[in-house]
Design a protein around this motif. Structure first.
Motif, PDB file in Angstrom:
ATOM      1  N   GLU A 101       0.860  -1.192   0.000  1.00 33.69           N
ATOM      2  CA  GLU A 101       0.000   0.000   0.000  1.00 33.69           C
ATOM      3  C   GLU A 101       0.895   1.241   0.000  1.00 33.69           C
ATOM      4  OE1 GLU A 101      -3.148  -0.136  -0.215  1.00 33.69           O
ATOM      5  OE2 GLU A 101      -3.852  -2.020   0.642  1.00 33.69           O
ATOM      6  N   VAL A 102       0.266   2.434  -0.136  1.00 35.31           N
ATOM      7  CA  VAL A 102       1.042   3.674  -0.103  1.00 35.31           C
ATOM      8  C   VAL A 102       1.624   3.850   1.307  1.00 35.31           C
ATOM      9  CG1 VAL A 102       0.963   6.179  -0.340  1.00 35.31           C
ATOM     10  CG2 VAL A 102      -0.433   4.741  -1.820  1.00 35.31           C
ATOM     11  N   THR A 110       5.743  12.393  -2.261  1.00 32.00           N
ATOM     12  CA  THR A 110       4.869  12.921  -3.311  1.00 32.00           C
ATOM     13  C   THR A 110       4.466  14.358  -3.002  1.00 32.00           C
ATOM     14  OG1 THR A 110       4.014  10.696  -3.650  1.00 32.00           O
ATOM     15  CG2 THR A 110       2.738  12.488  -4.588  1.00 32.00           C
ATOM     16  N   VAL A 169      -8.929   6.338  -3.887  1.00 35.03           N
ATOM     17  CA  VAL A 169      -9.316   7.309  -2.868  1.00 35.03           C
ATOM     18  C   VAL A 169      -9.283   8.727  -3.424  1.00 35.03           C
ATOM     19  CG1 VAL A 169      -8.540   5.989  -0.859  1.00 35.03           C
ATOM     20  CG2 VAL A 169      -6.930   7.480  -2.035  1.00 35.03           C
ATOM     21  N   ALA A 330      -3.803   9.840   0.311  1.00 37.57           N
ATOM     22  CA  ALA A 330      -3.803   8.495  -0.293  1.00 37.57           C
ATOM     23  C   ALA A 330      -3.114   7.446   0.562  1.00 37.57           C
ATOM     24  CB  ALA A 330      -3.125   8.549  -1.661  1.00 37.57           C
ATOM     25  N   TYR A 430      -2.981  17.064 -10.526  1.00 37.32           N
ATOM     26  CA  TYR A 430      -3.779  16.146  -9.715  1.00 37.32           C
ATOM     27  C   TYR A 430      -4.651  16.911  -8.711  1.00 37.32           C
ATOM     28  CZ  TYR A 430      -5.032  12.388  -6.555  1.00 37.32           C
ATOM     29  OH  TYR A 430      -5.747  11.510  -5.784  1.00 37.32           O
TER      30      TYR A 430
ATOM     31  N   PHE B  47       9.394   6.557  -5.165  1.00 34.92           N
ATOM     32  CA  PHE B  47       8.721   7.828  -5.417  1.00 34.92           C
ATOM     33  C   PHE B  47       7.602   7.631  -6.430  1.00 34.92           C
ATOM     34  CE2 PHE B  47      12.986   8.710  -4.020  1.00 34.92           C
ATOM     35  CZ  PHE B  47      12.753   9.600  -2.986  1.00 34.92           C
ATOM     36  N   GLN B  48       6.446   8.145  -6.116  1.00 35.41           N
ATOM     37  CA  GLN B  48       5.277   7.953  -6.985  1.00 35.41           C
ATOM     38  C   GLN B  48       4.548   9.269  -7.215  1.00 35.41           C
ATOM     39  OE1 GLN B  48       3.860   3.706  -6.438  1.00 35.41           O
ATOM     40  NE2 GLN B  48       3.339   4.643  -4.514  1.00 35.41           N
ATOM     41  N   THR B  49       3.751   9.291  -8.282  1.00 34.20           N
ATOM     42  CA  THR B  49       2.949  10.490  -8.525  1.00 34.20           C
ATOM     43  C   THR B  49       1.702  10.429  -7.634  1.00 34.20           C
ATOM     44  OG1 THR B  49       1.649   9.447 -10.250  1.00 34.20           O
ATOM     45  CG2 THR B  49       3.658  10.536 -10.956  1.00 34.20           C
ATOM     46  N   PRO B  50       1.053  11.595  -7.421  1.00 33.65           N
ATOM     47  CA  PRO B  50      -0.160  11.595  -6.582  1.00 33.65           C
ATOM     48  C   PRO B  50      -1.222  10.635  -7.121  1.00 33.65           C
ATOM     49  CG  PRO B  50       0.480  13.837  -7.156  1.00 33.65           C
ATOM     50  CD  PRO B  50       1.400  12.933  -7.890  1.00 33.65           C
ATOM     51  N   GLU B  51      -1.321  10.566  -8.457  1.00 34.08           N
ATOM     52  CA  GLU B  51      -2.340   9.707  -9.057  1.00 34.08           C
ATOM     53  C   GLU B  51      -2.044   8.227  -8.775  1.00 34.08           C
ATOM     54  OE1 GLU B  51      -3.320  10.950 -12.919  1.00 34.08           O
ATOM     55  OE2 GLU B  51      -5.222   9.865 -12.897  1.00 34.08           O
ATOM     56  N   GLU B  52      -0.772   7.872  -8.877  1.00 29.72           N
ATOM     57  CA  GLU B  52      -0.392   6.484  -8.569  1.00 29.72           C
ATOM     58  C   GLU B  52      -0.734   6.148  -7.121  1.00 29.72           C
ATOM     59  OE1 GLU B  52       3.431   4.997 -11.016  1.00 29.72           O
ATOM     60  OE2 GLU B  52       3.741   6.857  -9.935  1.00 29.72           O
ATOM     61  N   ASN B  53      -0.476   7.111  -6.230  1.00 30.30           N
ATOM     62  CA  ASN B  53      -0.799   6.891  -4.816  1.00 30.30           C
ATOM     63  C   ASN B  53      -2.295   6.650  -4.628  1.00 30.30           C
ATOM     64  OD1 ASN B  53       1.807   7.131  -3.990  1.00 30.30           O
ATOM     65  ND2 ASN B  53       1.621   9.197  -3.179  1.00 30.30           N
ATOM     66  N   ALA B  54      -3.110   7.479  -5.308  1.00 29.23           N
ATOM     67  CA  ALA B  54      -4.559   7.372  -5.151  1.00 29.23           C
ATOM     68  C   ALA B  54      -5.070   6.006  -5.616  1.00 29.23           C
ATOM     69  CB  ALA B  54      -5.249   8.486  -5.917  1.00 29.23           C
ATOM     70  N   GLN B  55      -4.376   5.427  -6.608  1.00 21.67           N
ATOM     71  CA  GLN B  55      -4.837   4.145  -7.163  1.00 21.67           C
ATOM     72  C   GLN B  55      -4.088   2.952  -6.582  1.00 21.67           C
ATOM     73  OE1 GLN B  55      -4.330   4.745 -11.326  1.00 21.67           O
ATOM     74  NE2 GLN B  55      -6.244   5.884 -11.525  1.00 21.67           N
ATOM     75  N   ARG B  56      -3.191   3.216  -5.650  1.00 21.91           N
ATOM     76  CA  ARG B  56      -2.285   2.161  -5.172  1.00 21.91           C
ATOM     77  C   ARG B  56      -3.044   0.961  -4.577  1.00 21.91           C
ATOM     78  NH1 ARG B  56       1.299  -0.621  -6.731  1.00 21.91           N
ATOM     79  NH2 ARG B  56       1.701  -2.118  -5.126  1.00 21.91           N
ATOM     80  N   HIS B  57      -4.044   1.236  -3.761  1.00 18.47           N
ATOM     81  CA  HIS B  57      -4.769   0.146  -3.111  1.00 18.47           C
ATOM     82  C   HIS B  57      -5.397  -0.782  -4.142  1.00 18.47           C
ATOM     83  CE1 HIS B  57      -6.975  -2.017  -0.089  1.00 18.47           C
ATOM     84  NE2 HIS B  57      -8.120  -1.756  -0.678  1.00 18.47           N
ATOM     85  N   LYS B  58      -5.987  -0.168  -5.169  1.00 20.79           N
ATOM     86  CA  LYS B  58      -6.608  -0.920  -6.259  1.00 20.79           C
ATOM     87  C   LYS B  58      -5.555  -1.767  -6.984  1.00 20.79           C
ATOM     88  CE  LYS B  58      -9.200   0.178 -10.447  1.00 20.79           C
ATOM     89  NZ  LYS B  58      -9.547   1.293 -11.330  1.00 20.79           N
ATOM     90  N   ARG B  60      -2.713  -2.787  -5.893  1.00 21.35           N
ATOM     91  CA  ARG B  60      -2.198  -3.837  -5.015  1.00 21.35           C
ATOM     92  C   ARG B  60      -3.116  -5.063  -5.061  1.00 21.35           C
ATOM     93  NH1 ARG B  60      -3.159  -5.321   0.522  1.00 21.35           N
ATOM     94  NH2 ARG B  60      -1.276  -6.149   1.516  1.00 21.35           N
TER      95      ARG B  60
END
Lengths: 516, 145
Positions: A101-102, A110, A169, A330, A430, B47-58, B60
C-alpha cells in the motif's frame, strides 16, 4: 487508443492556434492581458492587500496567525512528535500486512515534490535580496510554525477522504469541509468546499501550471538563447499530456526519481559550499540574528526582513493552503493522525532545511554587498533591494552564489528548475483534477476535459508574458488558504480528539512498533 | 511434527524446477507441508505520482489477484492433486527479506528457489535477490538450476 489519438490531434490544433495567436498578434495578446487584469485586479488587490499603514500583506498574516494558533492549540505538536514522525516515515509502525500500500514515506515524498521547487531557489533569493539575512530567521520561524498547519490539514485530509468501492481514494479540504462540517452539525461546509474547489482549479492552472511553464522556459532560454516560448510550451504540454492523459507513467516515474535526487544534490552542494566557508558560519548566523531584529540597513528595517521571511516561507511550503491535504490523503493507515505527524516534516524539509541552505549560501558567498564603513547592507540605486554582486536577483542570485564555488552549477540548477517545474505541474494537475471532479463528478470524460484544459494552459503559460494572469493565479492559491484556514478553525477540535486518543494509546503501549 | 518447506516462485520456468525438487524432498521427508510463496517486488521507499498513490490500493489488489490466479493457485492445485499438502502465500516486499520472513513466521526449515531465467533487468533483480537470500536467510537455502 483511437479516442486518445483524436484528442491528441485536437489538442495539437488548439496548441498551434493558441501559440500562433500569442506570437503573431501581440496586440490581441496585450488586449486579453489588459481585459483580464481589469477583471481580476480587484480580487488580486484584495488578496495581497497590506495591513493599513504597513507593507505586510494580510494574507501572510492570516497564514502566520493560523500557524501560531495551531501550534499553541496542539501544544507544540511539531516538537513533541517530531521524532515519532521520523519513526513513522521509516516504517517502524507500519503493519507488515499493509505492504504494497502507499507508505508514509511515499505520501511525504509525493507531497514534497509538489512544494519543493522555485520557491526554494528563486523565492529565498528574493527574500534575502530584499529583506537581508534577517529574513532567513523569520523564514525559519514561519516554517516551524507552518508545521502545525500542515499537521492539522493533513490529519483531516485522511480522516474525511472518500474511499471508493474500486479501491481508489479522493481526499482533501473539499471533503473535510463538507463531511466534517456535516458531522459537527455546522452549516456551510458544502459552500466552503465549492469555493475551495474553484480556487484550487484556478490555482492549479495558474501557479501550479502557467507560472511553472513560464519559469521553465525562462531557464531554458537563458542557456540556449531566446526563442519563442510556445515551443517550450508545446514540448512541455506534450509530455504532460502523455503522462496525465496517455497514462505514460514511465516519464512521471523518471521525474519523480530525478527530482528527489536533484533536491539532495542541491542540499549537498550547498553543504559543501558552507563547509568551504566554515570559518564564516558563525558570522553568517550573526548576520541572520542581527538582521532579524535590526534589519541591518535593509528597506523597511526589521519589519521588512520579517515580511519577506514570512511571505517567502508561506509561498514555498504552502502550509495552510490545503494542497498537501490532497496529496497526503492516499496513504494507507488506520490512524489518520499518523499522516498528520508525517506531513509536519514537510515544511521542516522544505523551509527550515532547503530554504535555509539557499539563504546561507547566498550570505556566506557574500553576494550581498556590505558597506565597509557602517557594516550595514548597501541598497541598490532604486533603494528597493540590497545591492548584489553583478546586480543579480531571484534565480540568478542563487545561481551566482553557487557558481562562485562551482562554475558549472548554473547548468545543473537550470535543469533542476525545469524538473522541479515539471514535477510541480504533475502534482498540481492532480490537485486541480480532484477539485474538478469534486465539482463535476468522477468520470473519464469529466476528467479528460480538465486534463486537456490543463495542457492548453501549459502552452499559454510558456508562450505569453501573462503577468496579470500569474498574479491572479497566485492570488487564487492564497484564496484557497483563506477558505481552508477558516474551515480548519472549526475542525481543529476533531484533530485534538484524535491527538489525545493517539497519544494515550502510544503511551500505554497499545500502539507500538512492529518487529521488522 | 510436520516439516515445512518454503518454495519461492517468480512466475518463470525455474519455479517449476524448484517445485520438482521440493516434491522430491517432501517425499523423502514424509510428513511435509509445502508453502508456495510469490513475492511481488515492492519498497515503501520509492517515489510515486499523486495519481499512482490514489490508485495504489486498487493496483495492489490487482497484483495479488494476478499472482494468485496465474502462479500460486495452479501450483498449489497441482501439488494437491499429486497428493502433497500445499498452501499458497502472496506478499509484497523485498523478495529475499520477505521469503525469509515467511519462513521464520511459519517455522519452516528450509527454502527452495529456482535460479531466475528471466531476461534483462528482471534477471538481475531476481538474481541479486537469490544471492541475498542465500547469504542472509535464517535457514538453509537450495537454489535449483
Amino acid at each position: 487508443m483511437n479516442f486518445i489519438n483524436k484528442i491528441g490531434v485536437l489538442l495539437a490544433m488548439i496548441f498551434t492556434a493558441s501559440a500562433a495567436a500569442a506570437q503573431d498578434a501581440p496586440g490581441l495578446d496585450e488586449r486579453i492581458n489588459q481585459a483580464f487584469a481589469d477583471f481580476t485586479g480587484p480580487f488580486v488587490s484584495f488578496i495581497f492587500a497590506p495591513f493599513p499603514g504597513t507593507g505586510f500583506p494580510w494574507i501572510v498574516g492570516w497564514l502566520v496567525i493560523a500557524a501560531t494558533v495551531f501550534t499553541l492549540y496542539f501544544a507544540f505538536v511539531q516538537l513533541r512528535f517530531f521524532s515519532h514522525a521520523i519513526s513513522l516515515v521509516k516504517g517502524d509502525y507500519s503493519d507488515p500486512n499493509d505492504a504494497g500500500e502507499v507508505s508514509h514515506f511515499q505520501a511525504l515524498a509525493t507531497a514534497l515534490s509538489g512544494t519543493v521547487g522555485l520557491g526554494n531557489i528563486a523565492g529565498v533569493a528574493v527574500a534575502v535580496g530584499i529583506g537581508g539575512p534577517g529574513a532567513t530567521f523569520w523564514m525559519i520561524v514561519a516554517g516551524l510554525l507552518g508545521m502545525a498547519s500542515k499537521f492539522t490539514e493533513c490529519t483531516l485530509g485522511v480522516k474525511y477522504r472518500n474511499e471508493y468501492e474500486d479501491g481508489t481514494v479522493s481526499g482533501g479540504p473539499m471533503y473535510y469541509m463538507s463531511k466534517g462540517f456535516n458531522e459537527l452539525g455546522l452549516p456551510g461546509g458544502k459552500i466552503l468546499a465549492v469555493l475551495f474547489s474553484i480556487f484550487c482549479i484556478l490555482g492549479a492552472l495558474g501557479g501550479g501550471n502557467m507560472f511553472q511553464a513560464n519559469q521553465a522556459h525562462a531557464q531554458i532560454a537563458g542557456i540556449t538563447g531566446d526563442y519563442p516560448g510556445w515551443i517550450t510550451g508545446l514540448v512541455f504540454a506534450g509530455i504532460v499530456f502523455a503522462v496525465i492523459v496517455g497514462g505514460l507513467k514511465s516519464i512521471a516515474r523518471v521525474t519523480e526519481k530525478v527530482v528527489p535526487f536533484m533536491g539532495v544534490m542541491y542540499v549537498l552542494a550547498a553543504l559543501v559550499i558552507i563547509i568551504i566557508h566554515a570559518d564564516q558560519i558563525g558570522w553568517a548566523f550573526g548576520q541572520i540574528f542581527a538582521g532579524a531584529f535590526t534589519g541591518l540597513g535593509v528597506a523597511g528595517g526589521m519589519v521588512g526582513a520579517l515580511i519577506q521571511g514570512f511571505r517567502r516561507a508561506a509561498f514555498s511550503n504552502e502550509a495552510g493552503v490545503g494542497s498537501a491535504a490532497i496529496a497526503h490523503s492516499a496513504v494507507r493507515t488506520k490512524e489518520p493522525i499518523t499522516e498528520g505527524f508525517v506531513s509536519l516534516l514537510e515544511p521542516f524539509i522544505d523551509t527550515v532545511v532547503i530554504c535555509t541552505m539557499t539563504a546561507l549560501v547566498i550570505i556566506i558567498t557574500q553576494q550581498l554587498i556590505i558597506d565597509p564603513e557602517t557594516g550595514k547592507y548597501m541598497l541598490n540605486e532604486a533603494g528597493t533591494a540590497i545591492a548584489t554582486v553583478d546586480g543579480n536577483s531571484g534565480v540568478s542570485l542563487t545561481s551566482a552564489a553557487f557558481a562562485s564555488a562551482f562554475s558549472w552549477f548554473p547548468y545543473v540548477l537550470a535543469i533542476a528548475v525545469v524538473l522541479f517545474a515539471f514535477s510541480t505541474m504533475i502534482s498540481w494537475s492532480y490537485y486541480g483534477l480532484k477539485a474538478w471532479t469534486y465539482l463535476f463528478g468522477e468520470g473519464q470524460t469529466t476528467e479528460l476535459v480538465f486534463k486537456v484544459i490543463f495542457c492548453v494552459f501549459v502552452v499559454i503559460g510558456a508562450a505569453a508574458n501573462l503577468g496579470p494572469v500569474i498574479d491572479f493565479s497566485d492570488a487564487a492559491i492564497f484564496a484557497m488558504a483563506v477558505v481552508n484556514v477558516f474551515a480548519l478553525y472549526f475542525l481543529m477540535k476533531v484533530v485534538r480528539q484524535e491527538l489525545a486518543s493517539y497519544a494515550e494509546r502510544l503511551k500505554s503501549g497499545e500502539i507500538r512498533k512492529f518487529g521488522h | 511434527m510436520t516439516t515445512k518447506i518454503v518454495i519461492g516462485l517468480d512466475g518463470t520456468p525455474s519455479g517449476e524446477r524448484a517445485i520438482a525438487f521440493a516434491k522430491d524432498l517432501a517425499e523423502r521427508i514424509g510428513t511435509c507441508e509445502l508453502l508456495v510463496a510469490y513475492v511481488i517486488e515492492w519498497s515503501p521507499f520509492t517515489f510515486q505520482t499523486p495519481e499512482e498513490n490514489a490508485q495504489r490500493h486498487k493496483r495492489r489488489e490487482e497484483e495479488i489477484e494476478l499472482a494468485t490466479t496465474r502462479v500460486i493457485t495452479p501450483a498449489v492445485d497441482a501439488l494437491g492433486a499429486a497428493g502433497f499438502t500445499a498452501r499458497g502465500i502472496v506478499r509484497h516486499g523485498d523478495v529475499a527479506e520477505t521469503l525469509n520472513k515467511i519462513t521464520v513466521e511459519n517455522g519452516a526449515s528450509q527454502i527452495v528457489v529456482g535460479r531466475a531465467s528471466a531476461d534483462g533487468i528482471k534477471k538481475r533483480l531476481f538474481g541479486s535477490s537469490t544471492q541475498y537470500l542465500v547469504m542472509h536467510a535464517d535457514v538453509p537455502v537450495t537454489v535449483v538450476n
